[in-house]
Design a protein around this motif. Structure first.
Motif, PDB file in Angstrom:
ATOM      1  N   VAL A  35      13.154  -1.649   4.568  1.00 27.87           N
ATOM      2  CA  VAL A  35      11.967  -0.814   4.348  1.00 27.87           C
ATOM      3  C   VAL A  35      10.843  -1.675   3.878  1.00 27.87           C
ATOM      4  N   PHE A  36       9.833  -1.203   4.524  1.00 27.67           N
ATOM      5  CA  PHE A  36       8.436  -1.581   4.074  1.00 27.67           C
ATOM      6  C   PHE A  36       7.732  -1.010   2.832  1.00 27.67           C
ATOM      7  N   LEU A  37       7.646  -1.539   1.756  1.00 28.46           N
ATOM      8  CA  LEU A  37       7.083  -0.904   0.732  1.00 28.46           C
ATOM      9  C   LEU A  37       5.480  -1.402   0.767  1.00 28.46           C
ATOM     10  N   HIS A  38       4.479  -0.803   0.730  1.00 32.39           N
ATOM     11  CA  HIS A  38       3.043  -1.298   0.773  1.00 32.39           C
ATOM     12  C   HIS A  38       2.788  -1.588  -0.495  1.00 32.39           C
ATOM     13  N   ILE A  39       1.799  -2.687  -0.670  1.00 31.44           N
ATOM     14  CA  ILE A  39       1.377  -3.351  -1.802  1.00 31.44           C
ATOM     15  C   ILE A  39       0.819  -2.104  -2.729  1.00 31.44           C
ATOM     16  N   GLU A  40      -0.161  -1.192  -2.047  1.00 27.14           N
ATOM     17  CA  GLU A  40      -0.487  -0.148  -2.813  1.00 27.14           C
ATOM     18  C   GLU A  40       0.619   0.732  -3.454  1.00 27.14           C
ATOM     19  N   GLU A  41       1.649   0.848  -2.826  1.00 28.83           N
ATOM     20  CA  GLU A  41       2.794   1.739  -3.264  1.00 28.83           C
ATOM     21  C   GLU A  41       3.577   0.878  -4.470  1.00 28.83           C
ATOM     22  N   TYR A  42       3.759  -0.508  -4.336  1.00 30.71           N
ATOM     23  CA  TYR A  42       4.197  -1.294  -5.444  1.00 30.71           C
ATOM     24  C   TYR A  42       3.179  -1.113  -6.787  1.00 30.71           C
ATOM     25  N   PRO A  67      -4.989  12.833  -6.629  1.00 24.65           N
ATOM     26  CA  PRO A  67      -4.192  13.493  -5.576  1.00 24.65           C
ATOM     27  C   PRO A  67      -3.637  12.365  -4.656  1.00 24.65           C
ATOM     28  N   THR A  68      -4.474  11.297  -4.533  1.00 23.04           N
ATOM     29  CA  THR A  68      -4.302  10.150  -3.555  1.00 23.04           C
ATOM     30  C   THR A  68      -3.157   9.262  -4.258  1.00 23.04           C
ATOM     31  N   LEU A  69      -3.395   9.078  -5.364  1.00 20.03           N
ATOM     32  CA  LEU A  69      -2.404   8.130  -6.249  1.00 20.03           C
ATOM     33  C   LEU A  69      -1.287   8.764  -6.206  1.00 20.03           C
ATOM     34  N   THR A  70      -1.127  10.241  -6.547  1.00 22.72           N
ATOM     35  CA  THR A  70       0.185  11.100  -6.556  1.00 22.72           C
ATOM     36  C   THR A  70       1.014  10.798  -5.322  1.00 22.72           C
ATOM     37  N   ARG A  71       0.043  10.872  -4.098  1.00 23.76           N
ATOM     38  CA  ARG A  71       0.911  10.940  -2.659  1.00 23.76           C
ATOM     39  C   ARG A  71       1.230   9.410  -2.691  1.00 23.76           C
ATOM     40  N   ILE A  72       0.618   8.411  -3.005  1.00 26.09           N
ATOM     41  CA  ILE A  72       1.171   6.923  -2.864  1.00 26.09           C
ATOM     42  C   ILE A  72       2.574   6.884  -3.716  1.00 26.09           C
ATOM     43  N   TYR A  73       2.375   7.425  -5.109  1.00 26.58           N
ATOM     44  CA  TYR A  73       3.606   7.221  -5.718  1.00 26.58           C
ATOM     45  C   TYR A  73       4.584   7.929  -5.328  1.00 26.58           C
ATOM     46  N   ALA A  74       4.420   8.953  -4.882  1.00 26.65           N
ATOM     47  CA  ALA A  74       5.634   9.815  -4.375  1.00 26.65           C
ATOM     48  C   ALA A  74       6.342   9.081  -2.878  1.00 26.65           C
ATOM     49  N   ARG A  75       5.399   8.391  -2.184  1.00 30.19           N
ATOM     50  CA  ARG A  75       5.975   7.905  -0.984  1.00 30.19           C
ATOM     51  C   ARG A  75       6.437   6.688  -1.539  1.00 30.19           C
ATOM     52  N   ALA A  76       6.138   5.892  -2.573  1.00 31.38           N
ATOM     53  CA  ALA A  76       6.727   4.636  -3.215  1.00 31.38           C
ATOM     54  C   ALA A  76       8.262   5.150  -3.639  1.00 31.38           C
ATOM     55  N   ARG A  77       8.400   6.035  -4.460  1.00 27.04           N
ATOM     56  CA  ARG A  77       9.608   6.529  -4.936  1.00 27.04           C
ATOM     57  C   ARG A  77      10.568   6.802  -3.687  1.00 27.04           C
ATOM     58  N   GLN A  78      10.158   7.461  -2.772  1.00 29.99           N
ATOM     59  CA  GLN A  78      11.132   7.947  -1.636  1.00 29.99           C
ATOM     60  C   GLN A  78      11.437   6.800  -1.028  1.00 29.99           C
ATOM     61  N   LYS A  79      10.480   5.697  -0.690  1.00 26.21           N
ATOM     62  CA  LYS A  79      10.901   4.372   0.162  1.00 26.21           C
ATOM     63  C   LYS A  79      11.882   3.462  -0.870  1.00 26.21           C
ATOM     64  N   ALA A  81      14.039   5.035  -3.175  1.00 28.79           N
ATOM     65  CA  ALA A  81      15.315   5.706  -2.996  1.00 28.79           C
ATOM     66  C   ALA A  81      16.033   5.406  -1.906  1.00 28.79           C
ATOM     67  N   GLU A  82      15.266   5.281  -0.612  1.00 29.32           N
ATOM     68  CA  GLU A  82      15.941   5.073   0.531  1.00 29.32           C
ATOM     69  C   GLU A  82      16.509   3.780   0.659  1.00 29.32           C
ATOM     70  N   ALA A  83      16.035   2.848   0.289  1.00 32.28           N
ATOM     71  CA  ALA A  83      16.343   1.506   0.053  1.00 32.28           C
ATOM     72  C   ALA A  83      17.801   1.241  -1.081  1.00 32.28           C
ATOM     73  N   LEU A  84      17.699   1.948  -1.863  1.00 31.90           N
ATOM     74  CA  LEU A  84      18.746   2.104  -2.882  1.00 31.90           C
ATOM     75  C   LEU A  84      20.076   2.515  -2.175  1.00 31.90           C
ATOM     76  N   VAL A  85      19.930   3.981  -1.788  1.00 30.47           N
ATOM     77  CA  VAL A  85      20.918   4.769  -1.029  1.00 30.47           C
ATOM     78  C   VAL A  85      21.533   4.265  -0.159  1.00 30.47           C
ATOM     79  N   LYS A  88      19.246  -0.817   1.942  1.00 25.25           N
ATOM     80  CA  LYS A  88      18.237  -1.456   3.045  1.00 25.25           C
ATOM     81  C   LYS A  88      17.472  -2.560   1.997  1.00 25.25           C
ATOM     82  N   GLN A  89      17.106  -3.539   2.801  1.00 29.43           N
ATOM     83  CA  GLN A  89      16.365  -4.401   2.084  1.00 29.43           C
ATOM     84  C   GLN A  89      14.671  -3.997   1.929  1.00 29.43           C
ATOM     85  N   ILE A  90      14.183  -4.462   0.850  1.00 28.13           N
ATOM     86  CA  ILE A  90      12.710  -4.025   0.825  1.00 28.13           C
ATOM     87  C   ILE A  90      11.721  -5.095   0.811  1.00 28.13           C
TER      88      ILE A  90
END
Lengths: 194, 105
Positions: A35-42, A67-79, A81-85, A88-90
């Protein structure tokens, strides 16, 4: 109509690591993917979950809209979660970002300095203690080329062509204009008496 | 507080070195005890990565400020994460003694 260009996100510090690896795989399913977590999501995770800011405060810190921050944050959590479940490597990289570099200029002694401790306000020049300081934006004030020169030389490893070294341009990335070979700093290699 | 100054020689009369990674000596000056130390830079002649190696050397001395003429592109993010302040001082004629006098003002 073309969409609006993406606004650059302000990042205070780069992450101290470049990623996470899973371990203890129960079934030997081999490579689970990345999973590629963007630095902005981090950064969004760091501001919202580690520093416990609300989305509005975090968006101000990153110089984007709420709103942009909320979208980035939601994407970060989604990524994450995907890695945990899926085990996957982050890898933390990428994103349209810039690092917050607050440069100041002292008008008394003419030095430039930055402020690594961003929570504390800078009131005086660290060198001459003058209070005559102003903000400085290196993007707007491009230094003259003579300011960038020093006495070192870059030299071509193939044909021996030399050119003055410029600050901030690693010699390895310079290409010899004569034979298109990579260059190195003069005096650092013992082969062929360069 | 400790301050590192890039120097071309190992005396107070030597001029400040305008390079960071490939400077001749690092002067480590302690503003409280007024103690001073000259460290020869072992990374002067390395082919690449002189800057990051020098950051390691200076950071191991627990300095909080670095005064130099210029910093390479690999340095800023390193020093930011170590919370070391960079001071860019483009006065090639200034000696180490001059700069220490400025710090003590």
């Amino acid at each position: 109509m073309s969409p609006r260009p993406v606004r650059s996100r302000k990042i205070s510090n780069p992450p101290i690591i470049s990623g996470f690896k899973p371990y203890g795989n129960r079934k030997t399913i081999g490579d689970t993917g990345t999973v590629f977590l963007h630095i902005e999501e981090y950064e969004a995770i760091r501001l919202c979950d580690y520093n416990m800011l609300n989305h509005y405060q975090a968006s101000e810190a990153m110089d984007i809209s709420r709103p942009t921050l909320t979208r980035i944050y939601a994407r970060a959590r989604q990524k994450i979660a995907e890695a945990l479940v899926l085990g996957k490597q982050i890898i933390i990289e990428g994103g349209k970002i810039y690092f917050d570099s607050d440069w100041f200029l002292c008008s008394s002694c003419g030095c430039y300095f930055n402020n690594p401790e961003k929570r504390e306000e800078i009131k005086e020049c660290p060198l001459c203690k003058s209070t005559n300081i102003s903000n400085y934006d290196p993007e707007h004030d491009i230094p003259e080329e003579s300011m960038l020169r020093c006495n070192d030389l870059c030299i071509c490893t193939n044909c021996g062509y030399e050119q003055p070294h410029l600050f901030g341009c690693p010699c390895k990335e310079e290409i010899c204009p004569k034979c298109h070979h990579n260059m190195i700093r003069k005096g650092t290699l013992n082969i062929r008496n360069l | 507080m400790k301050v590192a100054i890039t120097s071309s020689g190992n005396s107070l009369e030597s001029k400040m070195d305008q390079r960071f990674g490939r400077c001749g000596f690092f002067t480590i000056y302690d503003t409280e005890t007024k103690g001073m130390e000259f460290i020869p830079n072992p990374n002067k002649e390395v082919q690449e990565g002189a800057g990051p190696a020098s950051v390691q050397l200076v950071a191991s001395r627990n300095v909080q400020k670095i005064i130099s003429g210029e910093f390479g592109i690999k340095i800023k993010s390193l020093l930011d994460s170590l919370k070391i302040q960079m001071i860019v001082f483009k006065e090639p004629e200034k000696t180490i003694g001059d700069i220490i006098n400025m710090l003590n003002k």
